[in-house]
Design an enzyme around this catalytic site. Structure first.
Site, PDB file in Angstrom:
ATOM      1  N   SER A 228       0.805  -1.214   0.000  1.00  0.00           N
ATOM      2  CA  SER A 228       0.000   0.000   0.000  1.00  0.00           C
ATOM      3  C   SER A 228       0.843   1.272   0.000  1.00  0.00           C
ATOM      4  O   SER A 228       1.646   1.453  -0.902  1.00  0.00           O
ATOM      5  CB  SER A 228      -0.964  -0.047   1.187  1.00  0.00           C
ATOM      6  OG  SER A 228      -2.043   0.777   0.924  1.00  0.00           O
TER       7      SER A 228
ATOM      8  N   HIS B 154      -7.856  -5.440   0.938  1.00  0.00           N
ATOM      9  CA  HIS B 154      -6.587  -4.733   1.073  1.00  0.00           C
ATOM     10  C   HIS B 154      -5.747  -5.296   2.227  1.00  0.00           C
ATOM     11  O   HIS B 154      -6.002  -4.992   3.386  1.00  0.00           O
ATOM     12  CB  HIS B 154      -6.931  -3.264   1.316  1.00  0.00           C
ATOM     13  CG  HIS B 154      -5.764  -2.339   1.217  1.00  0.00           C
ATOM     14  ND1 HIS B 154      -5.058  -2.167   0.042  1.00  0.00           N
ATOM     15  CD2 HIS B 154      -5.184  -1.520   2.128  1.00  0.00           C
ATOM     16  CE1 HIS B 154      -4.102  -1.279   0.251  1.00  0.00           C
ATOM     17  NE2 HIS B 154      -4.146  -0.874   1.504  1.00  0.00           N
TER      18      HIS B 154
HETATM   19  C1  GTR Z   1      -5.233   4.652   2.377  1.00  0.00           C
HETATM   20  C2  GTR Z   1      -4.663   5.387   1.206  1.00  0.00           C
HETATM   21  C3  GTR Z   1      -4.103   4.445   0.182  1.00  0.00           C
HETATM   22  C4  GTR Z   1      -3.254   3.360   0.783  1.00  0.00           C
HETATM   23  C5  GTR Z   1      -3.785   2.841   2.105  1.00  0.00           C
HETATM   24  C6  GTR Z   1      -2.772   2.027   2.929  1.00  0.00           C
HETATM   25  O1  GTR Z   1      -5.672   5.540   3.354  1.00  0.00           O
HETATM   26  O2  GTR Z   1      -5.695   6.155   0.667  1.00  0.00           O
HETATM   27  O3  GTR Z   1      -3.357   5.163  -0.796  1.00  0.00           O
HETATM   28  O4  GTR Z   1      -1.956   3.792   0.922  1.00  0.00           O
HETATM   29  O5  GTR Z   1      -4.237   3.841   2.934  1.00  0.00           O
HETATM   30  O6  GTR Z   1      -1.608   2.427   3.079  1.00  0.00           O
HETATM   31  O7  GTR Z   1      -3.165   0.991   3.455  1.00  0.00           O
END
Ligand code: GTR
Length: 411
Positions: free
Chosen positions: A249, A392
């Site tokens: 991420s 995610h």
């Molecule tokens: C979110 C962000 C993403 C991603 C994610 C993470 O808030 O919008 O770009 O980086 O976090 O790091 O899990």
């Protein structure tokens, strides 16, 4: 499904493929002077430096890459004989300041006969979150509060955070396959919040150098990876020729930028790196530049703000970032429910970049992939990709693919 993320308040992500307007990607091979490069050597010596400096100027900012660091062992070696894992902490110092930057942890196979390849990546909750096998000190750097992960309401790690991210760092599995893991807490370098700069390492460089750097937080984390890399040649257990920059991420964005700036990384694995990582910004799908600028304004440099609702005028897109890694091994990974990161855009970034590998010696050309690889059907090439079911995260499935990839292209 319920795990689909609709972004922070105020965002209205497009998740409808039908609404993705046709877009034109900037040309990887057209130099600023308007010349079309046609060989890999020419691309590497002329075009690549141009792309790198555009990224510095317009997206990540410039970093003190020449800064020298030193390191020393911190505490005793820890050994887990049952799992055959050895762990050693090191303090990383900025040389001319004698300032402690971070503490990095090195996990190696106990019985390795020779130096082993390694995965190097920062972690988001502190070294103690990687495993409960050893009693590692709790991080004292701020992170945003997450009680379910053992981070208290003031943003500091409690004992409950020990081992909470062991599923993201399956040490047992990685070590058994003959790889080392090197990590550090990203907050040590830049606490991940708007206005975090005064508590970051950045002020150390304001006076020590006669130039100023425009690095944002992502570039600061990438810089940390590069500086830990500086140390690995002096750590005998690790083969510094075979180090893979790894990140999930926001740290997937950082590992792409680390690999782009530092050719010593033999490969890069960017897991669900999304906007500002491997996803094509011009698709305007899921997270947008505007979302990052509004909620995470400390990540990129000032010029990045000018691309809010203006992605079509970015001088680059994610295929440029990935191209900077050529001809090395790259893995981009996505998850089906992680639409915020835009899986299709992540794959499109890799496909766009593959033209450079093709130029290198026809070793990869993904342009025949008109469709995405199917869920659970990894594409195993020097440019690898998979999309798995679920949301995610980094899972054992992801690591299984990364290890196979590392066996094939790095080991
Ligand atoms: C979110 C962000 C993403 C991603 C994610 C993470 O808030 O919008 O770009 O980086 O976090 O790091 O899990």
């Amino acid at each position: 499904t319920s795990s689909i993320f609709y972004g922070p308040e105020g965002s209205s992500p497009n998740y409808d493929e039908e609404k993705v307007a046709p877009y034109e990607l900037p040309d990887l091979f057209l130099t600023i002077a308007g010349k079309q490069v046609s060989s890999f050597d020419e691309w590497f010596s002329v075009r690549r430096p141009e792309i790198l400096s555009v990224y510095e100027k317009s997206i990540f900012g410039t970093s003190p890459l020449q800064a020298r660091v030193s390191f020393r062992k911190s505490g005793p070696e820890r050994v887990d004989a049952t799992k055959s894992i050895r762990a050693q902490l090191y303090d990383l110092y900025l040389d001319n300041k004698n300032a402690l930057l971070t503490q990095f942890i090195v996990f190696t196979p106990l019985n390795a006969k020779e130096a082993v390849p390694a995965f190097l990546g920062p972690n988001v909750l502190g070294n103690q979150s990687l495993t409960d096998l050893f009693s590692l000190p709790l991080s004292i750097s701020w992170v945003y509060p997450r009680p379910a992960l053992g981070i208290d309401a003031t943003g500091y790690a409690t004992v409950e955070s020990v081992g909470v991210h062991s599923s993201r760092w399956p040490l047992d599995m990685i070590i058994k396959r003959g790889f080392a893991v090197v990590s550090f807490h990203y907050s040590d370098l830049f606490p991940d919040k708007p206005g975090g700069r005064p508590e970051s390492i950045q002020p150390l460089f304001d006076v020590s150098s006669n130039r100023s750097y425009s690095w944002g937080a992502v570039a600061t984390w990438a810089w940390g990876m590069i500086k830990v890399m500086d140390c690995l040649k002096d750590i005998d257990a690790i083969d510094e020729q075979k180090v893979i920059a790894t990140g999930h991420s926001r740290l997937g964005k950082a590992c792409l930028w680390a690999g782009a700036q530092d050719k010593r990384f033999a490969g890069v694995i960017a897991n669900e790196s999304g906007e500002g990582g491997s996803a094509i910004s011009r698709r305007k799908f899921g997270e947008r530049v505007s979302d990052i600028v509004r909620h995470l304004p400390h990540w990129f440099n000032d010029e990045y703000r000018s691309f809010v609702d203006n992605e079509e005028n970015m001088p680059v897109d994610s295929h440029f970032l990935i191209s900077l890694l050529a001809p090395r091994a790259v893995y981009v990974a996505s998850a089906e429910d992680d639409l915020w990161s835009d899986p299709k855009g992540e794959f499109a970034g890799l496909v766009g970049a593959s033209k450079v590998w093709k130029l290198y010696g026809n070793i990869a050309d993904l342009s025949s992939y008109k469709e995405m690889p199917l869920t659970g059907k990894p594409l195993s090439e020097i440019l690898s990709y998979h999309i798995r079911s679920g949301g995610h995260d980094i899972t054992a499935y992801d690591w299984k693919q990364f290890l196979d990839f590392a066996d094939k292209f790095i080991k």
